[in-house]
Scaffold this motif. Sequence first.
Motif, PDB file in Angstrom:
ATOM      1  N   CYS A 127       2.276  -1.655  -5.025  1.00  0.00           N
ATOM      2  CA  CYS A 127       1.275  -1.203  -5.987  1.00  0.00           C
ATOM      3  C   CYS A 127      -0.035  -1.979  -5.840  1.00  0.00           C
ATOM      4  N   ARG A 128      -0.644  -1.855  -4.639  1.00  0.00           N
ATOM      5  CA  ARG A 128      -1.859  -2.614  -4.339  1.00  0.00           C
ATOM      6  C   ARG A 128      -2.935  -1.699  -3.776  1.00  0.00           C
ATOM      7  N   PHE A 129      -4.148  -2.162  -3.900  1.00  0.00           N
ATOM      8  CA  PHE A 129      -5.302  -1.524  -3.269  1.00  0.00           C
ATOM      9  C   PHE A 129      -5.998  -2.626  -2.478  1.00  0.00           C
ATOM     10  N   ASN A 130      -6.020  -2.470  -1.165  1.00  0.00           N
ATOM     11  CA  ASN A 130      -6.589  -3.484  -0.285  1.00  0.00           C
ATOM     12  C   ASN A 130      -7.737  -2.843   0.499  1.00  0.00           C
ATOM     13  N   TYR A 131      -8.952  -3.347   0.299  1.00  0.00           N
ATOM     14  CA  TYR A 131     -10.155  -2.760   0.896  1.00  0.00           C
ATOM     15  C   TYR A 131     -10.868  -3.830   1.712  1.00  0.00           C
ATOM     16  N   THR A 132     -10.926  -3.637   3.033  1.00  0.00           N
ATOM     17  CA  THR A 132     -11.658  -4.545   3.910  1.00  0.00           C
ATOM     18  C   THR A 132     -13.077  -3.995   4.085  1.00  0.00           C
ATOM     19  N   ASN A 189      -9.983   5.305   8.573  1.00  0.00           N
ATOM     20  CA  ASN A 189     -10.158   4.131   7.714  1.00  0.00           C
ATOM     21  C   ASN A 189      -8.923   3.803   6.876  1.00  0.00           C
ATOM     22  N   ILE A 190      -8.145   4.815   6.534  1.00  0.00           N
ATOM     23  CA  ILE A 190      -6.966   4.585   5.702  1.00  0.00           C
ATOM     24  C   ILE A 190      -5.821   4.169   6.620  1.00  0.00           C
ATOM     25  N   ILE A 242      -4.243   0.824   1.869  1.00  0.00           N
ATOM     26  CA  ILE A 242      -4.957  -0.180   2.655  1.00  0.00           C
ATOM     27  C   ILE A 242      -6.067   0.561   3.380  1.00  0.00           C
ATOM     28  N   TYR A 243      -7.317   0.145   3.144  1.00  0.00           N
ATOM     29  CA  TYR A 243      -8.494   0.832   3.677  1.00  0.00           C
ATOM     30  C   TYR A 243      -9.375  -0.189   4.381  1.00  0.00           C
TER      31      TYR A 243
END
Length: 189
Positions: free
Chosen positions: A180-185, A70-71, A81-82
Amino acid sequence: AYDVTKLLSAESSLTVSVAAGWYAGGIARKHFPLENGFALIAELDITYTDGEKESVVTSDDGTWFCGSGNILAADIYNGEIYDARVTPKAEGKVREHVLDKSQLVLQDGENVVEHDVFAPIAKIVTPSGDTVLDFGCNITGYPFFEKLHAKDGEIVDLSFAEVLDKDGNFYNANYRKAECRFNYTCRDG
């Protein structure tokens, strides 16, 4: 080294997620000698209640497999990015690489541990229309969602900053090239 005693049961399997990390990630910018950029050296030492001991050690003996999960990306500067829609799968057997292990040591220093859980103290809509969650202080941490109801393919995309600009807008240009981001689909549900 981690004590995983409480995580083990008779049906346990050992799964490890590997990312570029401190060695090959954006913080060190060192050259990594493997074509895919990832490697793992691990050992699980088990002492059974009857005193018998067993070690499970990474090897290329056909019992270890590698694959995707997933990562999709993880870096201390760029974030994570997940994709929750991805089903982790083993795609092939691992190969052994001969690496110089002479410098390999356990982590030197304090363990990273959670100290507090912070909740936003304010929700701000900036003059440019961005929604900002203000935690009231500069922190080191990671985002945690207790509940998230979403449809397949919807994306939660968070960026992080330390200050607002002089006009009250989101500002992280001081991070230079760091994303510096967190991206969750999301998957359905």
